[in-house]
Write a protein that holds these residues in place. Structure first.
Motif, PDB file in Angstrom:
ATOM      1  N   VAL A 120       0.823  -1.215   0.000  1.00  0.00           N
ATOM      2  CA  VAL A 120       0.000   0.000   0.000  1.00  0.00           C
ATOM      3  C   VAL A 120       0.856   1.264   0.000  1.00  0.00           C
ATOM      4  N   GLU A 121       1.949   1.253   0.749  1.00  0.00           N
ATOM      5  CA  GLU A 121       2.815   2.434   0.810  1.00  0.00           C
ATOM      6  C   GLU A 121       3.431   2.728  -0.555  1.00  0.00           C
ATOM      7  N   LYS A 122       3.778   1.694  -1.279  1.00  0.00           N
ATOM      8  CA  LYS A 122       4.333   1.878  -2.628  1.00  0.00           C
ATOM      9  C   LYS A 122       3.275   2.450  -3.570  1.00  0.00           C
ATOM     10  N   VAL A 123       2.040   2.007  -3.391  1.00  0.00           N
ATOM     11  CA  VAL A 123       0.944   2.541  -4.205  1.00  0.00           C
ATOM     12  C   VAL A 123       0.835   4.043  -3.999  1.00  0.00           C
ATOM     13  N   ASP A 138      -5.145 -10.431  -5.407  1.00  0.00           N
ATOM     14  CA  ASP A 138      -5.193 -11.248  -4.188  1.00  0.00           C
ATOM     15  C   ASP A 138      -4.352 -12.502  -4.410  1.00  0.00           C
ATOM     16  N   PHE A 139      -3.054 -12.351  -4.259  1.00  0.00           N
ATOM     17  CA  PHE A 139      -2.100 -13.403  -4.620  1.00  0.00           C
ATOM     18  C   PHE A 139      -2.298 -14.658  -3.786  1.00  0.00           C
ATOM     19  N   THR A 140      -2.417 -15.783  -4.437  1.00  0.00           N
ATOM     20  CA  THR A 140      -2.610 -17.134  -3.892  1.00  0.00           C
ATOM     21  C   THR A 140      -3.973 -17.321  -3.226  1.00  0.00           C
ATOM     22  N   GLY A 141      -4.800 -16.265  -3.178  1.00  0.00           N
ATOM     23  CA  GLY A 141      -6.106 -16.358  -2.528  1.00  0.00           C
ATOM     24  C   GLY A 141      -6.221 -15.507  -1.289  1.00  0.00           C
ATOM     25  N   GLN A 142      -5.111 -14.858  -0.868  1.00  0.00           N
ATOM     26  CA  GLN A 142      -5.134 -13.993   0.310  1.00  0.00           C
ATOM     27  C   GLN A 142      -5.480 -12.561  -0.103  1.00  0.00           C
ATOM     28  N   PRO A 143      -6.569 -12.009   0.419  1.00  0.00           N
ATOM     29  CA  PRO A 143      -6.958 -10.654   0.029  1.00  0.00           C
ATOM     30  C   PRO A 143      -5.895  -9.609   0.356  1.00  0.00           C
ATOM     31  N   CYS A 144      -5.830  -8.602  -0.502  1.00  0.00           N
ATOM     32  CA  CYS A 144      -4.939  -7.461  -0.280  1.00  0.00           C
ATOM     33  C   CYS A 144      -5.454  -6.605   0.879  1.00  0.00           C
ATOM     34  N   ASP A 145      -4.733  -5.515   1.167  1.00  0.00           N
ATOM     35  CA  ASP A 145      -5.155  -4.569   2.205  1.00  0.00           C
ATOM     36  C   ASP A 145      -6.247  -3.674   1.626  1.00  0.00           C
ATOM     37  N   LEU A 146      -7.435  -4.215   1.515  1.00  0.00           N
ATOM     38  CA  LEU A 146      -8.492  -3.570   0.736  1.00  0.00           C
ATOM     39  C   LEU A 146      -8.987  -2.265   1.347  1.00  0.00           C
ATOM     40  N   GLU A 148      -7.372  -0.065   3.141  1.00  0.00           N
ATOM     41  CA  GLU A 148      -6.381   0.976   2.889  1.00  0.00           C
ATOM     42  C   GLU A 148      -6.386   1.395   1.423  1.00  0.00           C
ATOM     43  N   LEU A 149      -6.478   0.409   0.531  1.00  0.00           N
ATOM     44  CA  LEU A 149      -6.487   0.717  -0.901  1.00  0.00           C
ATOM     45  C   LEU A 149      -7.721   1.514  -1.297  1.00  0.00           C
ATOM     46  N   LEU A 150      -8.865   1.150  -0.761  1.00  0.00           N
ATOM     47  CA  LEU A 150     -10.098   1.874  -1.079  1.00  0.00           C
ATOM     48  C   LEU A 150     -10.083   3.289  -0.506  1.00  0.00           C
ATOM     49  N   SER A 151      -9.452   3.457   0.650  1.00  0.00           N
ATOM     50  CA  SER A 151      -9.327   4.787   1.236  1.00  0.00           C
ATOM     51  C   SER A 151      -8.457   5.683   0.357  1.00  0.00           C
ATOM     52  N   ILE A 152      -7.340   5.130  -0.108  1.00  0.00           N
ATOM     53  CA  ILE A 152      -6.454   5.877  -1.011  1.00  0.00           C
ATOM     54  C   ILE A 152      -7.191   6.216  -2.302  1.00  0.00           C
ATOM     55  N   ALA A 153      -7.923   5.247  -2.817  1.00  0.00           N
ATOM     56  CA  ALA A 153      -8.656   5.449  -4.075  1.00  0.00           C
ATOM     57  C   ALA A 153      -9.694   6.559  -3.928  1.00  0.00           C
ATOM     58  N   LYS A 154     -10.403   6.564  -2.812  1.00  0.00           N
ATOM     59  CA  LYS A 154     -11.415   7.599  -2.591  1.00  0.00           C
ATOM     60  C   LYS A 154     -10.778   8.979  -2.513  1.00  0.00           C
ATOM     61  N   GLN A 155      -9.636   9.037  -1.854  1.00  0.00           N
ATOM     62  CA  GLN A 155      -8.927  10.308  -1.699  1.00  0.00           C
ATOM     63  C   GLN A 155      -8.485  10.888  -3.039  1.00  0.00           C
ATOM     64  N   HIS A 156      -8.119  10.001  -3.962  1.00  0.00           N
ATOM     65  CA  HIS A 156      -7.576  10.445  -5.251  1.00  0.00           C
ATOM     66  C   HIS A 156      -8.538  10.212  -6.416  1.00  0.00           C
ATOM     67  N   ASN A 157      -9.771   9.845  -6.101  1.00  0.00           N
ATOM     68  CA  ASN A 157     -10.790   9.617  -7.133  1.00  0.00           C
ATOM     69  C   ASN A 157     -10.360   8.532  -8.125  1.00  0.00           C
ATOM     70  N   LEU A 158      -9.918   7.410  -7.586  1.00  0.00           N
ATOM     71  CA  LEU A 158      -9.470   6.278  -8.403  1.00  0.00           C
ATOM     72  C   LEU A 158     -10.482   5.139  -8.316  1.00  0.00           C
ATOM     73  N   VAL A 159     -10.485   4.284  -9.319  1.00  0.00           N
ATOM     74  CA  VAL A 159     -11.317   3.082  -9.328  1.00  0.00           C
ATOM     75  C   VAL A 159     -10.465   1.897  -8.893  1.00  0.00           C
ATOM     76  N   VAL A 160     -10.977   1.078  -8.005  1.00  0.00           N
ATOM     77  CA  VAL A 160     -10.275  -0.136  -7.582  1.00  0.00           C
ATOM     78  C   VAL A 160     -10.883  -1.338  -8.299  1.00  0.00           C
ATOM     79  N   SER A 179     -17.492  -8.348  -2.849  1.00  0.00           N
ATOM     80  CA  SER A 179     -18.503  -7.398  -2.379  1.00  0.00           C
ATOM     81  C   SER A 179     -17.889  -6.086  -1.909  1.00  0.00           C
ATOM     82  N   ILE A 180     -16.557  -5.965  -2.007  1.00  0.00           N
ATOM     83  CA  ILE A 180     -15.851  -4.862  -1.341  1.00  0.00           C
ATOM     84  C   ILE A 180     -15.379  -3.787  -2.320  1.00  0.00           C
ATOM     85  N   SER A 181     -14.673  -4.179  -3.357  1.00  0.00           N
ATOM     86  CA  SER A 181     -14.066  -3.226  -4.287  1.00  0.00           C
ATOM     87  C   SER A 181     -15.083  -2.695  -5.293  1.00  0.00           C
ATOM     88  N   ASP A 182     -14.688  -1.665  -6.044  1.00  0.00           N
ATOM     89  CA  ASP A 182     -15.576  -1.097  -7.059  1.00  0.00           C
ATOM     90  C   ASP A 182     -15.984  -2.156  -8.072  1.00  0.00           C
TER      91      ASP A 182
END
Length: 393
Positions: A120-123, A138-146, A148-160, A179-182
């Protein structure tokens, strides 16, 4: 190396992944073959409804394959020439190729050394005025830090656009992936949790995205009277944008409906085998078993071990080939996307994501799929212990 093996662990080859097809699946396909519809018809609609309910999403749109689904998501997200989309290099090429299809530029963010998911920090560091979307995997089946990613996306008007090709049935903080991402893409390839032969599907809670995805997968054509710019009569339809023929067939959807009924059983078996692997491999200094974050549940598409090359006398290639000699169908997931010649020609260079490159040099994927038997699992364990012991310093 062969002279050290003596008798092989297995006489038959065990692949790293394989579908599980039973008589119910076969009958479901036969029923469609005897029906009035073979291509997109009522079975696709039923499959989409059942799938959306399974992942707790409002909508699902089925595609001919996962790559087509990702392309549709990039189109709907408004990716255009000159736009940048941040994604991970630790994935199959489709996660980045879908951006290129729209004329955009994939920007690769390095991975977390423990989860192998996008950092997330690199993003955050890579966001520019040109950034339009993020495609976490979601590598190997483990979800990402969703969150945090959605918060960053909202701040910068990005689509996840979440690439959950590996993560059907996974949960993140007690919420189902899908059910979580855009928008969330699931792959229905034979090595995944369930299959439609080839196939992919996008889930979303956004009605506008849903309607655009449906239109995109069928040449950009609509027949809905309320959306037509003109209306010549009941036969009339309009192509309103340049879409593609990415439709799923009823044959595929029938198989998918049958498979979906068993997906929880499939995931339960995967988790059982992971537990057996984890117990057998606990405490080995020559390699590290997969890390599992506490606030999410992986659905375990892959079981990836990371070799401690300093504790071994051989290279990853030697260990890999020795396991294959034992008829254990190991694999490597993944070669960093920008290592590919096509991406090199676009100007991407090695050294871009040091963590991903370091991890790539040491990982091996072990067989993991529901159609394995417990004897198969024990064969894998025996082979890994045998080969690692031979190469241990």
């Amino acid at each position: 190396m062969a002279d050290k093996h003596h008798s092989l662990v297995r006489q038959t080859y065990l692949p790293y992944g394989k579908q599980w097809i039973d008589d119910d699946d076969i009958q479901a396909v036969i029923d469609v073959l005897k029906s009035d519809y073979l291509t997109t018809g009522p079975a696709v609609e039923r499959f989409e409804k059942a799938f959306s309910q399974y992942v707790d999403a409002k909508y699902a749109v089925a595609f001919s394959n996962g790559t087509a689904a990702l392309h549709g998501a990039c189109f709907v997200a408004g990716i255009e020439p000159g736009d940048e989309v941040i994604t991970t290099p630790m994935t199959f090429v489709a996660s980045a190729n879908c951006v290129l299809y729209q004329g955009g530029k994939p920007v690769f963010a390095d991975i977390n050394q423990r989860t192998y998911n996008i950092d997330v920090e690199k993003v955050k560091q890579l966001i520019t005025p040109k950034t339009r979307a993020v495609i976490p995997v979601d590598f190997t089946g483990q979800p990402c830090d969703l969150d945090e990613l959605l918060s960053i996306a909202k701040q910068h008007n990005l689509v996840v656009i979440e690439d959950a090709a590996h993560a059907l049935g996974a949960t993140y903080k007690d919420r189902k992936v899908g059910s979580i991402s855009d928008m969330t893409m699931f792959s229905l390839h034979p090595v995944k949790h369930m299959t439609t032969g080839e196939g992919g599907i996008i889930t979303t809670n956004n009605k506008d995205y849903y309607e655009k995805l449906v239109q995109f997968r069928s040449h950009g054509i609509t027949r809905e009277r309320s959306k037509l710019l003109h209306d010549h009569g009941p036969w009339y339809y309009e192509m309103q944008h340049l879409g593609f023929n990415y439709r799923m067939t009823d044959i595929q959807a029938a198989l998918g409906l049958s498979q979906l009924k068993k997906v929880e059983q499939f995931i339960k078996i995967r988790k059982k085998y992971v537990s057996i692997y984890n117990e057998a491999f606990r405490g080995w200094r020559e390699f590290v078993s997969p890390f599992q974050a506490l606030d999410r549940q992986s659905s375990w598409h892959l079981y990836v071990i990371r070799l401690n090359l300093e504790a071994l006398t051989g290279s990853r290639k030697e260990v890999f080939e020795a396991l294959q000699h034992e008829n254990i169908g190991v694999n490597v997931h993944y070669i960093p996307v920008y290592y590919q010649p096509y991406y090199q020609e676009l100007g991407y260079q090695k050294g871009l994501c040091p963590n991903a490159e370091e991890v790539y040099e040491a990982i091996i994927t072990l067989p993991l799929f529901p159609a394995m038997s417990e004897r198969d699992v024990q064969d894998v364990i025996t082979a890994v212990k045998k080969i690692i012991s031979l190469y241990s310093r």
